[in-house]
Design a protein around this motif. Sequence first.
Motif, short mmCIF file in Angstrom:
data_model
loop_
_atom_site.label_atom_id
_atom_site.label_comp_id
_atom_site.label_asym_id
_atom_site.label_seq_id
_atom_site.Cartn_x
_atom_site.Cartn_y
_atom_site.Cartn_z
N SER A 123 -5.16 -7.08 83.71
CA SER A 123 -4.46 -7.56 82.51
C SER A 123 -3.88 -6.40 81.70
O SER A 123 -2.81 -6.50 81.12
CB SER A 123 -5.39 -8.42 81.64
OG SER A 123 -6.40 -7.63 81.06
N LYS A 124 -4.60 -5.26 81.71
CA LYS A 124 -4.08 -4.07 81.01
C LYS A 124 -2.79 -3.58 81.69
O LYS A 124 -1.81 -3.26 81.01
CB LYS A 124 -5.10 -2.93 81.04
CG LYS A 124 -6.27 -3.13 80.11
CD LYS A 124 -7.20 -1.94 80.24
CE LYS A 124 -8.47 -2.11 79.43
NZ LYS A 124 -9.40 -1.00 79.61
N ARG A 125 -2.81 -3.54 83.03
CA ARG A 125 -1.63 -3.09 83.77
C ARG A 125 -0.45 -4.03 83.55
O ARG A 125 0.69 -3.58 83.36
CB ARG A 125 -1.95 -2.98 85.26
CG ARG A 125 -2.78 -1.78 85.59
CD ARG A 125 -2.94 -1.60 87.08
NE ARG A 125 -3.74 -0.42 87.35
CZ ARG A 125 -4.54 -0.29 88.37
NH1 ARG A 125 -4.66 -1.27 89.25
NH2 ARG A 125 -5.24 0.81 88.55
N ARG A 126 -0.71 -5.34 83.60
CA ARG A 126 0.37 -6.31 83.38
C ARG A 126 0.98 -6.15 81.98
O ARG A 126 2.19 -6.23 81.81
CB ARG A 126 -0.15 -7.74 83.57
CG ARG A 126 -0.35 -8.13 85.02
CD ARG A 126 -0.64 -9.63 85.17
NE ARG A 126 -1.88 -10.03 84.51
CZ ARG A 126 -3.08 -9.99 85.08
NH1 ARG A 126 -3.21 -9.52 86.33
NH2 ARG A 126 -4.15 -10.39 84.42
N ARG A 127 0.12 -5.91 81.00
CA ARG A 127 0.60 -5.72 79.63
C ARG A 127 1.50 -4.49 79.54
O ARG A 127 2.59 -4.53 78.96
CB ARG A 127 -0.59 -5.59 78.68
CG ARG A 127 -0.21 -5.42 77.24
CD ARG A 127 -1.46 -5.32 76.35
NE ARG A 127 -1.20 -4.44 75.25
CZ ARG A 127 -1.42 -3.14 75.24
NH1 ARG A 127 -1.94 -2.53 76.28
NH2 ARG A 127 -1.13 -2.42 74.17
N THR A 160 -9.49 -7.13 81.52
CA THR A 160 -9.60 -6.62 82.89
C THR A 160 -8.57 -5.53 83.12
O THR A 160 -7.56 -5.44 82.40
CB THR A 160 -9.39 -7.74 83.91
OG1 THR A 160 -8.06 -8.24 83.77
CG2 THR A 160 -10.41 -8.85 83.74
N LEU A 161 -8.79 -4.75 84.15
CA LEU A 161 -7.85 -3.68 84.49
C LEU A 161 -6.47 -4.27 84.83
O LEU A 161 -5.43 -3.74 84.42
CB LEU A 161 -8.39 -2.87 85.68
CG LEU A 161 -7.58 -1.65 86.10
CD1 LEU A 161 -7.50 -0.65 84.95
CD2 LEU A 161 -8.17 -1.01 87.34
#
Length: 153
Positions: free
Chosen positions: A127-131, A124-125
């Motif tokens: 989860s990408k940002r959190r990573r 998800t967008l």
Amino acid sequence: MSGDEEEPAPSSRIPVIGRLYITRDDLNEEFIRASGPGGQNVNKVSTAVQLRFNLWANQTLPQDVKSRAAKIAGSRLTQYGEIILQADRHRTRERNRDDALARLIDLLKRATEKPKPRKATKPTLGSKRRRLDAKKQRGQVKKLRGRSSGFED
């Protein structure tokens, strides 16, 4: 089954699930001395049961169920295709025999369940940002470990 094979007698059939069954001929029981409860009786009487089920020689289970059962059995499966279950929880042969058979039936029931196919999903967008945020924060921590800018006391 092919046409020349005889159907096993209903009394020798052990139902697994639905139309699937195993026969008593596929099972081999050996009674051994048990550890655990039983007092002095445990030293004299062979109450534990070692149940052997020849999985590869079985004619009544489909091949896909056999392969899943082999995977579930793990180390209880011998190199000759036998599943060995040992039951010594109870003080009597009959209860240990029933326990071993119930555990075998449970294992075979679990083997009849087809695994759900995995569906590929995209991250998800969020989860990408959190990573990426975690990577930046980690980079900052490492950057702060470096040498100071030369202002020392």
